[in-house]
Motif scaffolding. Structure first.
Motif, short mmCIF file in Angstrom:
data_model
loop_
_atom_site.label_atom_id
_atom_site.label_comp_id
_atom_site.label_asym_id
_atom_site.label_seq_id
_atom_site.Cartn_x
_atom_site.Cartn_y
_atom_site.Cartn_z
N LEU A 188 1.88 -4.80 17.52
CA LEU A 188 0.81 -4.58 16.51
C LEU A 188 -0.06 -3.50 16.64
CD1 LEU A 188 -0.05 -8.29 15.56
CD2 LEU A 188 1.16 -6.89 14.25
N LEU A 189 -0.10 -3.16 17.89
CA LEU A 189 -1.09 -2.11 18.28
C LEU A 189 -0.32 -0.87 17.91
CD1 LEU A 189 -2.96 -3.43 21.55
CD2 LEU A 189 -4.05 -3.13 19.39
N ILE A 190 0.95 -0.88 18.52
CA ILE A 190 2.00 0.28 18.27
C ILE A 190 2.06 0.59 16.93
CG2 ILE A 190 4.19 1.19 18.99
CD1 ILE A 190 4.03 -0.63 21.42
N PHE A 191 2.39 -0.37 16.15
CA PHE A 191 2.74 -0.31 14.83
C PHE A 191 1.46 -0.40 13.75
CE2 PHE A 191 6.76 -1.17 16.85
CZ PHE A 191 7.74 0.07 16.52
N ARG A 192 0.09 -0.27 14.19
CA ARG A 192 -0.84 -0.67 13.44
C ARG A 192 -0.88 0.47 12.13
NH1 ARG A 192 -5.53 2.17 12.87
NH2 ARG A 192 -7.32 1.11 12.31
N ASP A 193 -0.78 1.75 12.36
CA ASP A 193 -0.77 2.82 11.23
C ASP A 193 0.53 2.37 10.32
OD1 ASP A 193 -3.19 3.81 12.15
OD2 ASP A 193 -2.19 5.37 13.27
N THR A 194 1.59 2.15 11.05
CA THR A 194 2.76 1.79 10.21
C THR A 194 2.54 0.69 9.20
OG1 THR A 194 4.17 2.81 11.68
CG2 THR A 194 5.13 1.39 10.27
N ILE A 195 1.88 -0.51 9.73
CA ILE A 195 2.03 -1.53 8.95
C ILE A 195 0.72 -1.48 8.15
CG2 ILE A 195 0.74 -4.15 9.13
CD1 ILE A 195 2.07 -4.26 12.13
N LEU A 196 -0.51 -0.75 8.27
CA LEU A 196 -1.41 -0.34 7.20
C LEU A 196 -0.98 0.67 6.16
CD1 LEU A 196 -4.70 0.06 9.60
CD2 LEU A 196 -3.98 -2.00 8.20
N GLY A 197 -0.26 1.46 6.68
CA GLY A 197 0.55 2.34 5.75
C GLY A 197 1.41 1.50 4.78
N PHE A 198 2.21 0.77 5.20
CA PHE A 198 3.09 -0.10 4.46
C PHE A 198 2.24 -0.77 3.49
CE2 PHE A 198 5.64 -3.89 3.87
CZ PHE A 198 6.60 -3.42 2.99
N VAL A 199 1.12 -1.58 3.60
CA VAL A 199 0.74 -2.28 2.93
C VAL A 199 -0.15 -1.53 1.90
CG1 VAL A 199 -1.34 -3.89 2.63
CG2 VAL A 199 0.01 -4.29 4.45
N ALA A 200 -0.76 -0.17 2.26
CA ALA A 200 -1.35 0.43 1.40
C ALA A 200 -0.35 1.24 0.34
CB ALA A 200 -1.93 1.63 2.08
N GLY A 201 1.06 1.37 0.98
CA GLY A 201 2.01 1.60 -0.05
C GLY A 201 2.31 0.77 -1.17
N ILE A 202 2.47 -0.35 -0.87
CA ILE A 202 2.37 -1.49 -1.55
C ILE A 202 1.53 -1.24 -2.82
CG2 ILE A 202 2.91 -3.87 -2.08
CD1 ILE A 202 4.27 -4.00 0.55
N GLN A 203 0.19 -1.30 -2.24
CA GLN A 203 -0.69 -1.37 -3.16
C GLN A 203 -0.77 -0.01 -4.20
OE1 GLN A 203 -4.40 -1.59 -0.67
NE2 GLN A 203 -4.32 -3.85 -0.52
N ILE A 204 -0.56 1.08 -3.64
CA ILE A 204 -0.56 2.23 -4.32
C ILE A 204 0.72 2.22 -5.44
CG2 ILE A 204 -0.04 4.76 -4.22
CD1 ILE A 204 -1.22 4.67 -1.42
N ALA A 205 1.71 1.82 -5.13
CA ALA A 205 2.88 1.67 -5.93
C ALA A 205 2.72 0.70 -7.09
CB ALA A 205 4.25 1.38 -5.16
N ALA A 206 2.06 -0.63 -6.75
CA ALA A 206 2.11 -1.69 -7.66
C ALA A 206 0.83 -1.32 -8.72
CB ALA A 206 1.62 -3.00 -6.88
N ASN A 207 -0.32 -0.77 -8.33
CA ASN A 207 -1.38 -0.27 -9.10
C ASN A 207 -1.45 0.76 -9.75
OD1 ASN A 207 -2.43 -2.74 -8.64
ND2 ASN A 207 -3.35 -2.23 -6.77
N ARG A 208 -0.28 1.84 -9.32
CA ARG A 208 -0.09 3.03 -9.79
C ARG A 208 -1.43 3.79 -9.61
NH1 ARG A 208 1.97 3.96 -15.58
NH2 ARG A 208 1.96 6.19 -14.79
N MET A 209 -2.00 3.86 -8.23
CA MET A 209 -3.18 4.49 -7.87
C MET A 209 -2.97 5.92 -7.83
SD MET A 209 -4.29 1.55 -5.21
CE MET A 209 -6.08 2.53 -4.92
N PHE A 210 -2.15 6.43 -7.09
CA PHE A 210 -1.82 7.78 -6.77
C PHE A 210 -0.07 7.98 -6.77
CE2 PHE A 210 -5.40 6.20 -4.36
CZ PHE A 210 -6.56 7.14 -4.75
N ASN A 211 -0.05 9.29 -6.89
CA ASN A 211 1.35 9.78 -7.25
C ASN A 211 1.56 11.32 -6.70
OD1 ASN A 211 3.92 9.89 -7.39
ND2 ASN A 211 3.99 9.32 -9.51
N THR A 212 2.53 11.65 -6.12
CA THR A 212 2.70 13.17 -5.97
C THR A 212 2.38 13.85 -7.11
OG1 THR A 212 5.12 12.92 -6.48
CG2 THR A 212 4.30 12.58 -4.28
#
Length: 427
Positions: A188-212
């Protein structure tokens, strides 16, 4: 089975022609068999790379499809060529080398690992192709998938590593996974940023918060520019000064971010700027001023309407217009405000469907703020600044015809000093 036996017998005869007394159980035979297997696998790879791969590339470039060109560019077919020698090693090793030999197990496991990682690289190329094709479509404007592609690649990499370990230690992958629970906290410590980034990616995609392509601003990171890539762990933003800022993906959901997409989709970019008027220049309009203002095309109808309205009010209230204390009169600042609103209503580069007003803000030590609030129809930064500058060039230039002055600290003090000197001289 018959093909395997004949293949083995043929190889044994070839070896015995060189070493007549050599038997299949001796170590030298296994070394020769291993050398032959590796040599033929190299030849197979060279043939596949020099003959088969160019033919595939020729067929791909002749087609009009985007996806097969992307597969070629990302090296899918090149990586797939490695499966041929790996399969040859995996198939021929049990045929030529006896079961009890050490080299047999080594070659088989090496071939399995070779196929495993070749397949992983080919799968990476396929996923990159999916990402490229998706980003080329209109769907990419709705939701980015770069983060999900990276998560998928990471998942396959983890599975490949687990399978590799299970092949090397000859244990079930499930036993290895169960053993990893003991070091889950470390993972969990090693993949902390990966896990947080994955959860944030789901939120961004689901809510269409940001896009390229979105223009974002983040004061904390001094970011002001366009999103170039939303990855699993990082987001790349190209600022307007052409520098590149790299942010953690989860910062888009945990920090204050201003997304200018709404402005870009609305058809207008807001102009919200005030000019400070010298309160000493504000006064009631006399007949000469009204006569002069009525010649301005934007407000001639406004002046006539106000004159009729005031005359009706004075007549109904039995008030003499010469009575300065009780009569109603127009002011130069109010007339100027009406002129600016009419001017903006006629401006060709102002979006008339969005909010448009000229308003007074609370007076302060700098004078009376007169704010223009409207939306430029031109959203490009350079064109927007030109429209805004042209408007305020005109606003400042029109102050004098309305007998108004912009507040400017030094000039204001000098004008007061000049007025006092004139009073002393006349006195």
């Amino acid at each position: 089975m018959e093909v395997s036996s004949s293949f083995r017998e043929t190889f044994v005869h070839l070896v015995n022609d060189i070493f007549p007394e050599l038997t299949t159980g001796e170590p030298l035979f296994n070394v020769l068999a291993t050398s032959a297997i590796l040599l033929v696998s190299v030849v197979i790879y060279v043939i596949a790379r020099l003959l088969i791969r160019p033919q595939i590339a020729r067929i791909v470039y002749k087609s009009n499809n985007v996806w097969d060109n992307a597969l070629q560019e990302y090296g899918f077919f090149r990586r797939l060529m490695h499966l041929f020698p790996a399969l040859f090693i995996y198939i021929t090793t049990p045929i030529l080398i006896d079961e009890g030999a050490v080299l047999r197990g080594f070659l088989i496991k090496s071939a399995q690992l070779y196929m495993l990682y070749s397949g992983l690289l080919a799968l990476y190329a396929m996923l990159s192709t999916v990402e490229y094709v998706y980003n080329s479509s209109s769907l990419a404007k709705r939701a980015p998938i770069t983060g999900f592609i990276q998560v998928t690649k990471l998942a396959f990499a983890i599975v490949t590593i687990l399978l590799s370990i299970s092949l090397i230690v000859d244990r079930s992958p499930l036993l290895i996974v169960s053993g990893l629970t003991a070091i889950a906290a470390v993972l969990l410590l090693i993949f902390r940023d990966t896990i947080l980034g994955f959860v944030a990616g789901i939120q961004i995609a689901a809510n269409r918060m940001f896009n390229t392509g979105d223009w974002i601003s983040m004061q904390k990171y001094e970011v002001d520019g366009e999103i170039k890539e939303i990855g699993l762990t990082n987001v790349k933003v190209q600022n307007w000064d052409k520098t590149i800022s790299t942010l953690p993906t989860y910062s888009l959901t945990t920090e204050a971010v201003k997304n200018w997409r709404g402005m870009q989709e609305s058809g207008g970019r807001r102009i919200k700027r005030a000019i400070y008027l010298d309160i000493h220049s504000i006064k009631l309009c006399d007949n000469d001023m009204l006569e002069r203002f009525s010649k301005i095309r934007y407000i001639n109808d406004y002046i006539e309407k106000k004159k009729n309205e005031l005359q009706a009010y004075h007549r109904d209230s039995s008030i003499d217009e010469s009575d300065l204390l009780n009569s109603r009169r127009l002011t130069n600042v109010g007339t100027f405000r009406a002129y600016l609103e009419a001017y903006l209503r006629k401006h060709p580069h102002i979006n008339q469907e969005l909010t448009l007003m000229v308003r007074q803000l609370p007076p302060n030590e700098l004078g009376l703020p007169l704010e223009i609030y409207c939306f430029s129809a031109r959203q490009d930064w350079v064109d927007y600044e030109k429209v805004q500058a042209d408007i305020f060039d005109h606003v400042i230039a029109m102050l004098d015809p309305f007998d108004l002055r912009a507040y400017q600290r030094d000039s204001h003090l000098s004008s007061l000093h000049l007025a006092r000197e004139v009073e002393k001289t006349s006195g």
